[in-house]
Design a protein around this motif. Structure first.
Motif, mmCIF file in Angstrom:
data_model
loop_
_atom_site.group_PDB
_atom_site.id
_atom_site.type_symbol
_atom_site.label_atom_id
_atom_site.label_comp_id
_atom_site.label_asym_id
_atom_site.label_seq_id
_atom_site.Cartn_x
_atom_site.Cartn_y
_atom_site.Cartn_z
ATOM 1 N N GLU A 99 -17.225 9.047 -74.643
ATOM 2 C CA GLU A 99 -17.869 8.243 -73.602
ATOM 3 C C GLU A 99 -16.908 7.949 -72.451
ATOM 4 O O GLU A 99 -17.299 7.959 -71.270
ATOM 5 C CB GLU A 99 -18.379 6.935 -74.202
ATOM 6 C CG GLU A 99 -19.552 7.120 -75.156
ATOM 7 C CD GLU A 99 -19.871 5.862 -75.953
ATOM 8 O OE1 GLU A 99 -21.025 5.736 -76.425
ATOM 9 O OE2 GLU A 99 -18.969 5.001 -76.116
ATOM 10 N N LEU A 100 -15.647 7.704 -72.798
ATOM 11 C CA LEU A 100 -14.632 7.449 -71.773
ATOM 12 C C LEU A 100 -14.476 8.652 -70.855
ATOM 13 O O LEU A 100 -14.421 8.514 -69.624
ATOM 14 C CB LEU A 100 -13.299 7.116 -72.450
ATOM 15 C CG LEU A 100 -12.093 6.929 -71.536
ATOM 16 C CD1 LEU A 100 -12.297 5.755 -70.585
ATOM 17 C CD2 LEU A 100 -10.825 6.745 -72.363
ATOM 18 N N ASN A 101 -14.417 9.837 -71.424
ATOM 19 C CA ASN A 101 -14.253 11.045 -70.608
ATOM 20 C C ASN A 101 -15.499 11.368 -69.782
ATOM 21 O O ASN A 101 -15.397 12.005 -68.736
ATOM 22 C CB ASN A 101 -13.867 12.234 -71.498
ATOM 23 C CG ASN A 101 -12.380 12.228 -71.829
ATOM 24 O OD1 ASN A 101 -11.547 12.067 -70.942
ATOM 25 N ND2 ASN A 101 -12.049 12.395 -73.106
ATOM 26 N N GLN A 102 -16.643 10.921 -70.235
ATOM 27 C CA GLN A 102 -17.849 11.084 -69.412
ATOM 28 C C GLN A 102 -17.796 10.168 -68.192
ATOM 29 O O GLN A 102 -18.242 10.547 -67.105
ATOM 30 C CB GLN A 102 -19.087 10.770 -70.253
ATOM 31 C CG GLN A 102 -19.416 11.830 -71.303
ATOM 32 C CD GLN A 102 -20.623 11.455 -72.147
ATOM 33 O OE1 GLN A 102 -21.480 10.654 -71.741
ATOM 34 N NE2 GLN A 102 -20.699 12.008 -73.355
ATOM 35 N N ARG A 109 -12.583 -3.963 -69.591
ATOM 36 C CA ARG A 109 -13.936 -4.366 -69.252
ATOM 37 C C ARG A 109 -13.964 -5.895 -69.279
ATOM 38 O O ARG A 109 -13.644 -6.497 -70.306
ATOM 39 C CB ARG A 109 -14.958 -3.804 -70.237
ATOM 40 C CG ARG A 109 -16.413 -4.154 -69.848
ATOM 41 C CD ARG A 109 -17.403 -3.559 -70.823
ATOM 42 N NE ARG A 109 -18.764 -3.815 -70.388
ATOM 43 C CZ ARG A 109 -19.462 -3.035 -69.572
ATOM 44 N NH1 ARG A 109 -18.911 -1.927 -69.084
ATOM 45 N NH2 ARG A 109 -20.688 -3.333 -69.225
ATOM 46 N N TYR A 110 -14.327 -6.492 -68.161
ATOM 47 C CA TYR A 110 -14.342 -7.950 -68.080
ATOM 48 C C TYR A 110 -15.653 -8.461 -68.647
ATOM 49 O O TYR A 110 -16.734 -8.089 -68.178
ATOM 50 C CB TYR A 110 -14.142 -8.403 -66.633
ATOM 51 C CG TYR A 110 -12.788 -7.990 -66.104
ATOM 52 C CD1 TYR A 110 -11.649 -8.679 -66.494
ATOM 53 C CD2 TYR A 110 -12.650 -6.897 -65.264
ATOM 54 C CE1 TYR A 110 -10.392 -8.298 -66.046
ATOM 55 C CE2 TYR A 110 -11.397 -6.505 -64.805
ATOM 56 C CZ TYR A 110 -10.272 -7.211 -65.201
ATOM 57 O OH TYR A 110 -9.043 -6.826 -64.754
ATOM 58 N N ASN A 136 -15.713 2.512 -63.008
ATOM 59 C CA ASN A 136 -17.029 3.112 -63.179
ATOM 60 C C ASN A 136 -17.799 2.291 -64.206
ATOM 61 O O ASN A 136 -17.308 2.008 -65.302
ATOM 62 C CB ASN A 136 -16.923 4.573 -63.651
ATOM 63 C CG ASN A 136 -18.265 5.286 -63.585
ATOM 64 O OD1 ASN A 136 -19.290 4.730 -63.181
ATOM 65 N ND2 ASN A 136 -18.269 6.549 -63.987
ATOM 66 N N SER A 137 -18.999 1.860 -63.806
ATOM 67 C CA SER A 137 -19.922 1.174 -64.716
ATOM 68 C C SER A 137 -19.295 -0.036 -65.411
ATOM 69 O O SER A 137 -19.547 -0.290 -66.595
ATOM 70 C CB SER A 137 -20.453 2.163 -65.766
ATOM 71 O OG SER A 137 -21.111 3.247 -65.143
ATOM 72 N N GLY A 138 -18.473 -0.782 -64.692
ATOM 73 C CA GLY A 138 -17.875 -1.983 -65.253
ATOM 74 C C GLY A 138 -16.608 -1.754 -66.041
ATOM 75 O O GLY A 138 -16.028 -2.704 -66.580
#
Length: 265
Positions: free
Chosen positions: A11-14, A49-50, A82-84
């Motif tokens: 998921e991180l690499n995506q 991620r906050y 990206n995305s938070g």
């Protein structure tokens, strides 16, 4: 654990395909926000991620880090988002275990240079310590009354807004590469006074175990470059408040009275 929101390597690499991450490791720190250490074949990074609704504060934090980096301070700037999820530089070095003279001297130089820079700008951070104290005292009075009597004097404290300060420089928010210091975790930086920022840092570096020696050593280093000189008397006054403030936070946020007692010795 320092992870509330889980993410896999795939998921991180995506999210960040240009990096080619090869490893992701959760941290044990970061109680409020999610923090991972991630690696490519050649470099390490911090992934955050906050877990709070603080978009404006994150923007201010990134600007502050860029500003401090531009004047030569060793802080981790934000590289991508990206995305938070945010990718930050991973500073080289390790956290100090035992405190030596050069740690205190480097700490003094860092804070002096940081304060000199932040004193040039308007202080408009959105976190006010007095509000934290009021909330925490109300909780502790209802649930830990014995501790409330110890902390009650904090309700009369007024935290002047002198400049943006870090406000949380304990040893685990510093990285030393040899004798060079780096400071991390600015997300809760706020308006405050230089003396309070110094007091927190000195408590965080266990100076009370060394009587006045480390305070004198710190001030000799700090006062050479700071925007205004601080006295030992002013620092000691703020150290009393800072020790009780962080002990109060430990009781309030973590229900951890044993860790609170560490600060009240």
């Amino acid at each position: 654990m320092g992870v509330k929101t889980e993410i896999t390597l795939s998921e991180l690499n995506q999210l960040f395909p240009s990096y080619g991450f090869t490893k992701i490791s959760p941290t044990a720190s970061g109680i409020i926000d999610t923090t991972y250490i991630v690696h490519t074949k050649t470099n390490g990074y911090i992934l955050k991620r906050y877990e709070r609704d603080i978009p404006h504060k994150i923007i201010l934090d990134i600007r502050l880090l860029n500003n401090l980096k531009s004047v030569g301070l060793n802080v981790p700037t934000c590289l991508d988002e990206n995305s938070g999820w945010y990718i930050y530089e991973k500073l080289k070095g390790k956290q100090p275990r035992s405190v030596r003279n050069y740690h205190i001297q480097a700490l003094g130089r860092f804070l002096a240079k940081m304060h000199k820079e932040t004193s040039k700008k308007r202080c408009n951070s959105n976190i006010i310590i007095e509000d934290e104290v009021t909330q925490a005292l109300k909780y502790v009075k209802a649930n830990y009354f014995g501790y409330y009597k110890r902390f009650e004097f904090l309700k009369n404290f007024t935290h002047k807004h002198e400049a943006i300060i870090h406000g949380d420089i304990f040893k685990d928010n510093t990285i030393f590469n040899g004798r060079d210091i780096g400071v991390i975790d600015f997300i809760d930086s706020s308006c405050g006074t230089f003396a309070y920022d110094v007091a927190v840092a000195l408590i965080g570096f266990d100076v009370r175990k060394h009587n006045d020696y480390f305070i004198n050593l710190f001030l000799k280093s700090y006062n050479q470059h700071a925007p205004k000189k601080l006295s030992k008397k002013a620092i000691k006054e703020k150290m009393k408040f800072a020790a009780n403030f962080f002990a109060l936070k430990r009781v309030y946020e973590y229900k951890n009275t044993s860790r609170a007692r560490e600060l009240l010795k």
